[in-house]
Motif scaffolding. Structure first.
Motif, short mmCIF file in Angstrom:
data_model
loop_
_atom_site.label_atom_id
_atom_site.label_comp_id
_atom_site.label_asym_id
_atom_site.label_seq_id
_atom_site.Cartn_x
_atom_site.Cartn_y
_atom_site.Cartn_z
N ALA A 1 0.83 -1.20 0.00
CA ALA A 1 0.00 0.00 0.00
C ALA A 1 0.87 1.25 0.00
O ALA A 1 0.55 2.24 -0.67
N SER A 2 1.98 1.21 0.71
CA SER A 2 2.91 2.35 0.73
C SER A 2 3.49 2.60 -0.65
O SER A 2 3.54 3.76 -1.11
N VAL A 3 3.90 1.56 -1.33
CA VAL A 3 4.45 1.70 -2.68
C VAL A 3 3.40 2.22 -3.64
O VAL A 3 3.68 3.07 -4.49
N VAL A 4 2.18 1.74 -3.50
CA VAL A 4 1.09 2.21 -4.36
C VAL A 4 0.83 3.71 -4.14
O VAL A 4 0.63 4.47 -5.09
N MET A 5 0.87 4.15 -2.89
CA MET A 5 0.66 5.58 -2.60
C MET A 5 1.78 6.43 -3.18
O MET A 5 1.52 7.49 -3.77
N TRP A 6 3.03 5.98 -3.06
CA TRP A 6 4.14 6.74 -3.62
C TRP A 6 4.07 6.76 -5.15
O TRP A 6 4.35 7.79 -5.78
N THR A 7 3.70 5.64 -5.75
CA THR A 7 3.58 5.59 -7.21
C THR A 7 2.47 6.53 -7.68
O THR A 7 2.63 7.26 -8.66
N THR A 8 1.37 6.54 -6.97
CA THR A 8 0.26 7.43 -7.32
C THR A 8 0.67 8.89 -7.16
O THR A 8 0.31 9.73 -7.99
N ALA A 9 1.44 9.19 -6.12
CA ALA A 9 1.92 10.57 -5.93
C ALA A 9 2.82 10.98 -7.10
O ALA A 9 2.71 12.10 -7.62
N CYS A 10 3.70 10.08 -7.53
CA CYS A 10 4.59 10.38 -8.67
C CYS A 10 3.79 10.57 -9.95
O CYS A 10 4.06 11.49 -10.73
N LEU A 11 2.80 9.74 -10.17
CA LEU A 11 1.97 9.88 -11.36
C LEU A 11 1.14 11.16 -11.32
O LEU A 11 0.87 11.76 -12.37
N THR A 12 0.76 11.59 -10.14
CA THR A 12 0.05 12.86 -10.00
C THR A 12 0.95 14.02 -10.39
O THR A 12 0.51 14.96 -11.07
N VAL A 13 2.22 13.95 -10.01
CA VAL A 13 3.17 15.00 -10.40
C VAL A 13 3.36 15.00 -11.91
O VAL A 13 3.41 16.06 -12.54
N VAL A 14 3.45 13.83 -12.52
CA VAL A 14 3.58 13.75 -13.98
C VAL A 14 2.35 14.36 -14.65
O VAL A 14 2.46 15.11 -15.61
N THR A 15 1.18 14.06 -14.12
CA THR A 15 -0.06 14.64 -14.66
C THR A 15 -0.05 16.16 -14.51
O THR A 15 -0.47 16.89 -15.41
N TRP A 16 0.45 16.64 -13.39
CA TRP A 16 0.54 18.07 -13.13
C TRP A 16 1.44 18.75 -14.16
O TRP A 16 1.10 19.78 -14.73
N VAL A 17 2.59 18.14 -14.42
CA VAL A 17 3.53 18.70 -15.41
C VAL A 17 2.89 18.72 -16.79
O VAL A 17 2.97 19.72 -17.52
N ARG A 18 2.25 17.65 -17.16
CA ARG A 18 1.60 17.60 -18.47
C ARG A 18 0.46 18.60 -18.57
O ARG A 18 0.23 19.21 -19.62
N TYR A 19 -0.28 18.80 -17.49
CA TYR A 19 -1.36 19.78 -17.46
C TYR A 19 -0.81 21.18 -17.67
O TYR A 19 -1.36 21.98 -18.44
N ARG A 20 0.31 21.49 -17.02
CA ARG A 20 0.91 22.81 -17.17
C ARG A 20 1.44 23.01 -18.58
O ARG A 20 1.34 24.11 -19.14
N GLN A 21 2.00 21.95 -19.18
CA GLN A 21 2.48 22.06 -20.57
C GLN A 21 1.31 22.31 -21.51
O GLN A 21 1.42 23.09 -22.45
N MET A 22 0.21 21.62 -21.28
CA MET A 22 -0.96 21.78 -22.13
C MET A 22 -1.52 23.21 -22.03
O MET A 22 -1.90 23.81 -23.02
N LYS A 23 -1.53 23.74 -20.81
CA LYS A 23 -2.08 25.08 -20.61
C LYS A 23 -1.15 26.18 -21.12
O LYS A 23 -1.61 27.26 -21.44
N SER A 24 0.16 25.90 -21.20
CA SER A 24 1.09 26.93 -21.66
C SER A 24 1.16 27.00 -23.19
O SER A 24 1.63 27.99 -23.73
N ASP A 25 0.70 25.99 -23.86
CA ASP A 25 0.72 25.98 -25.35
C ASP A 25 -0.40 26.80 -25.93
O ASP A 25 -1.36 27.15 -25.46
#
Length: 66
Positions: free
Chosen positions: A42-66
């Motif tokens: 469960a700990s690994v799943v939470m950390w993986t989800t947190a990392c994927l959330t950051v990736v989504t955040w970066v992609r969201y910001r790239q999409m909004k800046s274009d």
């Protein structure tokens, strides 16, 4: 339109992953071996989800800046 709360979500998930990791270590120290695998997973799943959330955040910001 407001930005989704990516930072809050990723921070909360990482915090939960850390707490679960510490709980797994404490369970191992106390002799509750049968629960360590589940809590550690469960700990690994939470950390993986947190990392994927950051990736989504970066992609969201790239999409909004274009």
């Amino acid at each position: 339109m407001t930005q989704p709360p990516f930072a809050t979500l990723s921070t909360a998930l990482a915090g939960l992953g850390t707490v679960l990791g510490l709980l797994a270590l404490q369970l191992r120290a106390d002799g509750y071996e049968q629960y360590v695998d589940s809590v550690a997973t469960a700990s690994v799943v939470m950390w993986t989800t947190a990392c994927l959330t950051v990736v989504t955040w970066v992609r969201y910001r790239q999409m909004k800046s274009d």
